[in-house]
Design an enzyme around this catalytic site. Structure first.
Site, PDB file in Angstrom:
ATOM      1  N   CYS A 194      38.549  40.704  40.894  1.00  0.00           N
ATOM      2  CA  CYS A 194      38.469  39.571  39.964  1.00  0.00           C
ATOM      3  C   CYS A 194      37.699  38.462  40.657  1.00  0.00           C
ATOM      4  O   CYS A 194      38.100  38.002  41.729  1.00  0.00           O
ATOM      5  CB  CYS A 194      39.875  39.111  39.586  1.00  0.00           C
ATOM      6  SG  CYS A 194      39.922  37.615  38.566  1.00  0.00           S
TER       7      CYS A 194
ATOM      8  N   CYS B 268      31.438  38.753  36.280  1.00  0.00           N
ATOM      9  CA  CYS B 268      32.856  38.936  35.933  1.00  0.00           C
ATOM     10  C   CYS B 268      33.098  40.431  35.883  1.00  0.00           C
ATOM     11  O   CYS B 268      32.296  41.170  35.291  1.00  0.00           O
ATOM     12  CB  CYS B 268      33.166  38.279  34.590  1.00  0.00           C
ATOM     13  SG  CYS B 268      34.820  38.652  33.934  1.00  0.00           S
TER      14      CYS B 268
END
Length: 261
Positions: A70, A177
């Site tokens: 992440c 992302c």
């Protein structure tokens, strides 16, 4: 060998699939936080506490390494996670692949969440690794949420809007992302110009998977006997892969190679 991965949601699937390709014999622990996502709008303190809880749930299964799959958690919580878990468990963060993208000479676009776009962290990476290369930061509101929910219409809208903000002459797009890597080919199709050379997409999954193996001192063994061990933790609860995960190639690959338990 056991590798754990953590994220707020299913963005960890890309890195998990990359680990599986490099070391099919690795047991996997997937720890996410459906009760607390999205993490992006949270304060740094709140996000760090959520990330610690998710990491601790994974650490209880005694992995050899933990991948923070992440970007947001890496930015805000990596130092705290390492302070708690290392040296017992190496912790590997996820950094947008700006350096290899810029090495191609540009122009480069960086697709990222609105919270990351324009942040001091991302601007620092651009300054350090993309000097002299034209870089456009492209915010992608709604894209990570659409991917998380496997909402086809929402994904299409978010990708189309981001493509409109992307200069037509870019030669590379950085997927800033981890969720975006699950729809990489849809992003490519939206950005690719028919009169220009093939677009290069730069994700982080392969790099973090390889780094995790390096940190524990093993190399790739793609022909190894596949492991059947897959542990799925949803906000600390043992479960199975969410139904939305199975909407993506990476999720189906993990489900087939490793029956969820």
């Amino acid at each position: 060998m056991k590798i754990a991965l953590m994220d707020s949601g299913i963005g960890l699937l890309s890195a998990a699939a990359a680990v599986r390709r490099l070391r099919p014999d690795a047991d996997l622990v997937l720890s996410s936080d459906p009760d607390g996502m999205p993490w992006g709008p949270r304060t740094t303190e709140d996000l760090t506490e959520r990330a610690l809880d998710v990491a601790r749930a994974a650490a209880a299964h005694h992995p050899d390494a933990l991948i923070v799959a992440c970007n947001t958690a890496t930015v805000h919580a990596l130092d705290t996670l390492r302070a708690e878990l290392e040296p017992d468990i190496p912790v590997i963060g996820t950094v947008p692949a700006i350096k290899p993208a810029a090495a191609g000479g540009g122009p480069v676009a960086i697709w990222a969440t609105p919270a990351t776009t324009g942040s001091p962290y991302q601007r620092g990476l651009i300054r350090d690794f993309a000097g002299g290369v034209a870089v456009t930061e492209v915010p992608c509101p709604g894209l990570a949420d659409g991917v998380q929910e496997a909402d086809e219409a929402a994904i299409d809208r978010a990708v189309a809007a981001a493509a409109e903000r992307t200069p037509r002459d870019v030669t590379a797009v950085v997927l800033g992302c981890t969720h975006y890597e699950l729809v990489a080919e849809r992003i490519r199709a939206a950005v690719q110009q028919p009169d220009l050379p093939p677009m290069v997409l730069h994700g982080s999954a392969g790099a973090v998977a390889a780094q995790a193996l390096r940190r524990i001192g093993v190399g790739p063994a793609p022909d190894a006997e596949p492991s059947e061990a897959l542990t799925v933790l949803l906000s600390g609860r043992e479960s199975t892969l969410p139904a939305t995960a199975l909407r993506y190639v990476e999720g189906r690959m993990l489900a087939v190679a490793s029956p969820a338990r």
